[in-house]
Design a protein around this motif. Structure first.
Motif, PDB file in Angstrom:
ATOM      1  N   ALA A   1       9.343 -21.694 -13.967  1.00 37.28           N
ATOM      2  CA  ALA A   1       8.368 -21.049 -13.090  1.00 37.28           C
ATOM      3  C   ALA A   1       9.028 -20.504 -11.828  1.00 37.28           C
ATOM      4  N   VAL A   2       9.971 -21.257 -11.266  1.00 40.67           N
ATOM      5  CA  VAL A   2      10.655 -20.788 -10.052  1.00 40.67           C
ATOM      6  C   VAL A   2      11.443 -19.514 -10.338  1.00 40.67           C
ATOM      7  N   MET A   3      12.160 -19.492 -11.454  1.00 38.50           N
ATOM      8  CA  MET A   3      12.929 -18.300 -11.807  1.00 38.50           C
ATOM      9  C   MET A   3      12.005 -17.109 -12.055  1.00 38.50           C
ATOM     10  N   ALA A   4      10.943 -17.317 -12.827  1.00 38.73           N
ATOM     11  CA  ALA A   4      10.026 -16.219 -13.132  1.00 38.73           C
ATOM     12  C   ALA A   4       9.345 -15.700 -11.869  1.00 38.73           C
ATOM     13  N   LEU A   5       8.937 -16.602 -10.985  1.00 41.36           N
ATOM     14  CA  LEU A   5       8.289 -16.173  -9.748  1.00 41.36           C
ATOM     15  C   LEU A   5       9.250 -15.403  -8.848  1.00 41.36           C
ATOM     16  N   MET A   6      10.473 -15.870  -8.751  1.00 42.55           N
ATOM     17  CA  MET A   6      11.423 -15.195  -7.870  1.00 42.55           C
ATOM     18  C   MET A   6      11.739 -13.794  -8.376  1.00 42.55           C
ATOM     19  N   VAL A   7      11.987 -13.660  -9.672  1.00 43.27           N
ATOM     20  CA  VAL A   7      12.279 -12.337 -10.227  1.00 43.27           C
ATOM     21  C   VAL A   7      11.037 -11.452 -10.170  1.00 43.27           C
ATOM     22  N   GLY A   8       9.880 -12.006 -10.543  1.00 40.51           N
ATOM     23  CA  GLY A   8       8.657 -11.212 -10.548  1.00 40.51           C
ATOM     24  C   GLY A   8       8.244 -10.754  -9.161  1.00 40.51           C
ATOM     25  N   VAL A   9       8.336 -11.637  -8.178  1.00 38.93           N
ATOM     26  CA  VAL A   9       7.951 -11.264  -6.814  1.00 38.93           C
ATOM     27  C   VAL A   9       8.886 -10.195  -6.259  1.00 38.93           C
ATOM     28  N   ASN A  10      10.174 -10.300  -6.532  1.00 39.02           N
ATOM     29  CA  ASN A  10      11.108  -9.288  -6.039  1.00 39.02           C
ATOM     30  C   ASN A  10      10.869  -7.938  -6.713  1.00 39.02           C
ATOM     31  N   CYS A  11      10.563  -7.946  -8.009  1.00 41.05           N
ATOM     32  CA  CYS A  11      10.242  -6.681  -8.682  1.00 41.05           C
ATOM     33  C   CYS A  11       8.953  -6.082  -8.126  1.00 41.05           C
ATOM     34  N   TRP A  12       7.945  -6.927  -7.944  1.00 42.67           N
ATOM     35  CA  TRP A  12       6.681  -6.438  -7.386  1.00 42.67           C
ATOM     36  C   TRP A  12       6.880  -5.905  -5.975  1.00 42.67           C
ATOM     37  N   LEU A  13       7.699  -6.592  -5.188  1.00 42.72           N
ATOM     38  CA  LEU A  13       7.947  -6.149  -3.816  1.00 42.72           C
ATOM     39  C   LEU A  13       8.693  -4.815  -3.798  1.00 42.72           C
ATOM     40  N   ALA A  14       9.675  -4.665  -4.685  1.00 45.85           N
ATOM     41  CA  ALA A  14      10.402  -3.396  -4.749  1.00 45.85           C
ATOM     42  C   ALA A  14       9.475  -2.251  -5.148  1.00 45.85           C
ATOM     43  N   HIS A  15       8.561  -2.516  -6.078  1.00 45.24           N
ATOM     44  CA  HIS A  15       7.601  -1.479  -6.481  1.00 45.24           C
ATOM     45  C   HIS A  15       6.577  -1.216  -5.385  1.00 45.24           C
ATOM     46  N   ARG A  16       6.191  -2.256  -4.685  1.00 47.01           N
ATOM     47  CA  ARG A  16       5.194  -2.115  -3.626  1.00 47.01           C
ATOM     48  C   ARG A  16       5.730  -1.302  -2.451  1.00 47.01           C
ATOM     49  N   LEU A  17       6.994  -1.478  -2.131  1.00 47.26           N
ATOM     50  CA  LEU A  17       7.597  -0.822  -0.972  1.00 47.26           C
ATOM     51  C   LEU A  17       8.231   0.521  -1.307  1.00 47.26           C
ATOM     52  N   ARG A  18       7.998   1.025  -2.502  1.00 37.52           N
ATOM     53  CA  ARG A  18       8.581   2.318  -2.862  1.00 37.52           C
ATOM     54  C   ARG A  18       7.969   3.424  -2.011  1.00 37.52           C
ATOM     55  N   GLN A  19       8.738   4.469  -1.791  1.00 42.32           N
ATOM     56  CA  GLN A  19       8.282   5.604  -1.007  1.00 42.32           C
ATOM     57  C   GLN A  19       8.024   6.794  -1.914  1.00 42.32           C
ATOM     58  N   PRO A  20       7.055   7.641  -1.563  1.00 38.15           N
ATOM     59  CA  PRO A  20       6.787   8.817  -2.404  1.00 38.15           C
ATOM     60  C   PRO A  20       7.980   9.757  -2.430  1.00 38.15           C
ATOM     61  N   LEU A  21       8.221  10.314  -3.595  1.00 40.22           N
ATOM     62  CA  LEU A  21       9.354  11.220  -3.770  1.00 40.22           C
ATOM     63  C   LEU A  21       8.939  12.615  -3.321  1.00 40.22           C
ATOM     64  N   SER A  22       9.228  12.934  -2.064  1.00 39.42           N
ATOM     65  CA  SER A  22       8.861  14.248  -1.539  1.00 39.42           C
ATOM     66  C   SER A  22       9.807  15.330  -2.042  1.00 39.42           C
ATOM     67  N   VAL A  23      11.088  15.011  -2.069  1.00 43.10           N
ATOM     68  CA  VAL A  23      12.096  15.959  -2.549  1.00 43.10           C
ATOM     69  C   VAL A  23      12.791  15.329  -3.744  1.00 43.10           C
ATOM     70  N   MET A  24      12.708  16.003  -4.874  1.00 45.12           N
ATOM     71  CA  MET A  24      13.270  15.479  -6.116  1.00 45.12           C
ATOM     72  C   MET A  24      14.698  15.976  -6.272  1.00 45.12           C
ATOM     73  N   SER A  25      15.631  15.058  -6.229  1.00 42.31           N
ATOM     74  CA  SER A  25      17.022  15.404  -6.489  1.00 42.31           C
ATOM     75  C   SER A  25      17.241  15.484  -7.998  1.00 42.31           C
ATOM     76  N   PRO A  26      18.324  16.110  -8.442  1.00 42.83           N
ATOM     77  CA  PRO A  26      18.585  16.147  -9.894  1.00 42.83           C
ATOM     78  C   PRO A  26      18.644  14.763 -10.521  1.00 42.83           C
ATOM     79  N   GLU A  27      19.133  13.803  -9.758  1.00 41.16           N
ATOM     80  CA  GLU A  27      19.185  12.432 -10.276  1.00 41.16           C
ATOM     81  C   GLU A  27      17.788  11.888 -10.527  1.00 41.16           C
ATOM     82  N   GLN A  28      16.861  12.153  -9.604  1.00 39.21           N
ATOM     83  CA  GLN A  28      15.498  11.673  -9.763  1.00 39.21           C
ATOM     84  C   GLN A  28      14.730  12.458 -10.825  1.00 39.21           C
TER      85      GLN A  28
END
Length: 287
Positions: free
Chosen positions: A52-79
């Protein structure tokens, strides 16, 4: 008379409950299977807690990274090249999050279950009544407590590393980390999260160096007094250097520069080769 066709209202998207329900049912079935197959309650307890500790730590960090994402105003070729991946992920976020967090959780729980006997021996540790001459600790401490502490450090390192990889992938997918754009390698949110996880890894590495000092008790018969002192000095120095590197990574969000932290990390690797490997051998040769 003119008849007007009724305009359809805004379509409501149905909640995607099927992936989430599948993930929950799969987790329940897996837990039931573990309960049936676990030989002892101690193994079951360690599996559930550490999983549970491992799943929560990985899941919370993934959720946090998705939550804090910024809108892609300028799309680079990589994006632009990653846009099909984002569209593929968009409809499967609950299932992917459950999978990314659940797989490391199951593996970590299974690994922790194999240490049930060591955990029981640590909890019910019986002193031997004899102390070593170096640290003046009971010998039972080195047979049970030190291996258990080492397992905890290894588990924390694995959890932090899995969280770093998973959240880094999310940041890269949504433009938080970019490899081709030299002007903006990372967003503020990605920089903070990555630097904190890297600092956690280095702090755990420092704890591992500190625990390595106790290995000298088992090698006291092989090493001379000068080699013994050199071994302890090398491990203590590496512990301090790792803590300094952790502090440098914590300063990355403030200074907005990765170079000092990366340089410190390279110096830590160099110190591990020179101080940990060559210094004790050189002292033993000259002594």
């Amino acid at each position: 008379m003119v008849f007007q066709m009724p305009t359809p209202g805004p379509t409501r998207r149905r909640p995607r409950v099927l992936p989430l329900a599948s993930a929950i049912s799969g987790g329940v079935m897996l837990a039931a299977l573990v309960v049936l197959l676990a030989p002892t309650w101690g193994q079951l307890f360690l599996f559930l807690v550490f999983g549970a500790v491992m799943a929560l730590m990985v899941g919370v960090n993934c959720w946090l990274a998705h939550r804090l994402r910024q809108p892609l105003s300028v799309m680079s070729p990589e994006q632009v090249s990653l846009d099909p991946c984002r569209q593929l992920v968009a409809g499967r976020k609950p299932l992917l999050l459950a999978t990314v967090a659940g797989v490391p959780g199951v593996l970590a729980g299974a690994a922790a279950a194999t240490h049930a006997e060591l955990w029981q021996e640590t909890v019910h540790q019986v002193p031997w009544g004899a102390r070593d001459p170096q640290f003046h600790l009971d010998y039972s401490f080195y047979l049970t407590t030190v291996p258990w502490y080492r397992f905890l450090v290894d588990f924390g390192f694995a959890a932090a590393f899995a969280s770093l990889v998973a959240s880094g992938a999310v940041h890269y997918l949504y433009g938080g980390l970019q490899l081709q754009d030299r002007r903006r390698r990372s967003t503020d949110a990605a920089r903070v999260q990555m630097s904190v996880l890297l600092a956690m890894l280095l702090a755990l590495k420092a704890a591992a160096y500190w625990l390595d000092r106790f290995d000298v008790v088992g090698r006291a018969a092989e090493l001379g007094p000068r080699e013994l002192t050199a071994w302890l000095q090398a491990k203590s120095l590496l512990c301090v250097v790792a803590l300094i590197c952790a502090a440098l990574f914590l300063a990355v969000p403030v200074r907005r520069r990765w170079l000092p932290a990366v340089t410190g990390l390279l110096l830590l690797g160099l110190c591990e080769v020179l101080v940990d490997g060559l210094y004790p051998l050189l002292v033993g040769y000259l002594g």
